[in-house]
Design an enzyme around this catalytic site. Sequence first.
Site, PDB file in Angstrom:
ATOM      1  CB  SER A 179      -0.955   0.007   1.200  1.00  0.00           C
ATOM      2  OG  SER A 179      -0.237  -0.001   2.414  1.00  0.00           O
ATOM      3  CG  HIS A 220       7.425  -0.981   3.466  1.00  0.00           C
ATOM      4  ND1 HIS A 220       6.975  -0.402   2.297  1.00  0.00           N
ATOM      5  CD2 HIS A 220       6.419  -1.770   3.910  1.00  0.00           C
ATOM      6  CE1 HIS A 220       5.741  -0.815   2.058  1.00  0.00           C
ATOM      7  NE2 HIS A 220       5.376  -1.660   3.004  1.00  0.00           N
ATOM      8  CG  LEU A 221      12.685  -5.601   4.531  1.00  0.00           C
ATOM      9  CD1 LEU A 221      14.018  -6.042   5.137  1.00  0.00           C
ATOM     10  CD2 LEU A 221      12.118  -6.697   3.637  1.00  0.00           C
ATOM     11  CG  HIS A 222       5.517  -5.279   6.912  1.00  0.00           C
ATOM     12  ND1 HIS A 222       4.526  -4.503   7.481  1.00  0.00           N
ATOM     13  CD2 HIS A 222       5.410  -5.089   5.579  1.00  0.00           C
ATOM     14  CE1 HIS A 222       3.853  -3.884   6.521  1.00  0.00           C
ATOM     15  NE2 HIS A 222       4.370  -4.222   5.359  1.00  0.00           N
TER      16      HIS A 222
HETATM   17  P1  AMP Z   1       2.302  -2.301   2.998  1.00  0.00           P
HETATM   18  O1  AMP Z   1       0.808  -2.539   3.041  1.00  0.00           O
HETATM   19  O2  AMP Z   1       3.127  -3.533   2.942  1.00  0.00           O
HETATM   20  O3  AMP Z   1       2.659  -1.281   1.930  1.00  0.00           O
HETATM   21  O4  AMP Z   1       2.654  -1.657   4.411  1.00  0.00           O
HETATM   22  C1  AMP Z   1       2.527  -0.302   4.710  1.00  0.00           C
HETATM   23  C2  AMP Z   1       2.495  -0.185   6.208  1.00  0.00           C
HETATM   24  O5  AMP Z   1       2.707   1.172   6.542  1.00  0.00           O
HETATM   25  C3  AMP Z   1       1.158  -0.598   6.847  1.00  0.00           C
HETATM   26  O6  AMP Z   1       1.385  -1.690   7.751  1.00  0.00           O
HETATM   27  C4  AMP Z   1       0.719   0.673   7.571  1.00  0.00           C
HETATM   28  O7  AMP Z   1       0.101   0.405   8.808  1.00  0.00           O
HETATM   29  C5  AMP Z   1       2.022   1.424   7.735  1.00  0.00           C
HETATM   30  N1  AMP Z   1       1.901   2.860   7.875  1.00  0.00           N
HETATM   31  C6  AMP Z   1       1.139   3.690   7.135  1.00  0.00           C
HETATM   32  N2  AMP Z   1       1.310   4.964   7.539  1.00  0.00           N
HETATM   33  C7  AMP Z   1       2.224   4.928   8.551  1.00  0.00           C
HETATM   34  C8  AMP Z   1       2.816   5.926   9.369  1.00  0.00           C
HETATM   35  N3  AMP Z   1       2.526   7.247   9.252  1.00  0.00           N
HETATM   36  N4  AMP Z   1       3.692   5.528  10.319  1.00  0.00           N
HETATM   37  C9  AMP Z   1       3.993   4.220  10.470  1.00  0.00           C
HETATM   38  N5  AMP Z   1       3.474   3.241   9.712  1.00  0.00           N
HETATM   39  C10 AMP Z   1       2.592   3.590   8.763  1.00  0.00           C
END
Ligand code: AMP
Length: 114
Positions: free
Chosen positions: A95, A100-102
């Site tokens: 999204s 980014h890595l989780h």
């Molecule tokens: P992805 O869906 O893999 O692109 O992960 C994006 C992640 O960013 C999601 O887990 C969101 O909860 C996180 N996220 C979005 N906005 C922020 C923010 N301002 N600070 C920290 N994490 C965020």
Amino acid sequence: MSDCLFCAIVQGDIPADIILRTDRVIAFRDIEPKAPVHVLVIPVDHHPDVPSAALADPALGAELLQAAAHVAAAEGVAQSGYRVVANTGSDGGQSVHHAHLHVLGGRGLTWPPG
Ligand code: AMP
């Protein structure tokens, strides 16, 4: 990159709970944690996703994974286990289009994630 949420976090324009920072990588807590430990590891430079970052700069790919390992150790989940995820593209559930890595841990994680 303009209009990039994570570039804004890198620049300090949007606050984040940053737990690790190097010249090239930062790690901060996910704003909507999916596990007791949920940290995002991102490159300072903008790349659209992790595989693209690793192709453009292989050392950076390694640095992202090394940072994930440091985060896991610092968060106390290195021994219990954790998951490192790189959602990539639309079907991958990405999204935010800044690499980014989780890093997820602190509870048993199911597989497949759904
Ligand atoms: P992805 O869906 O893999 O692109 O992960 C994006 C992640 O960013 C999601 O887990 C969101 O909860 C996180 N996220 C979005 N906005 C922020 C923010 N301002 N600070 C920290 N994490 C965020």
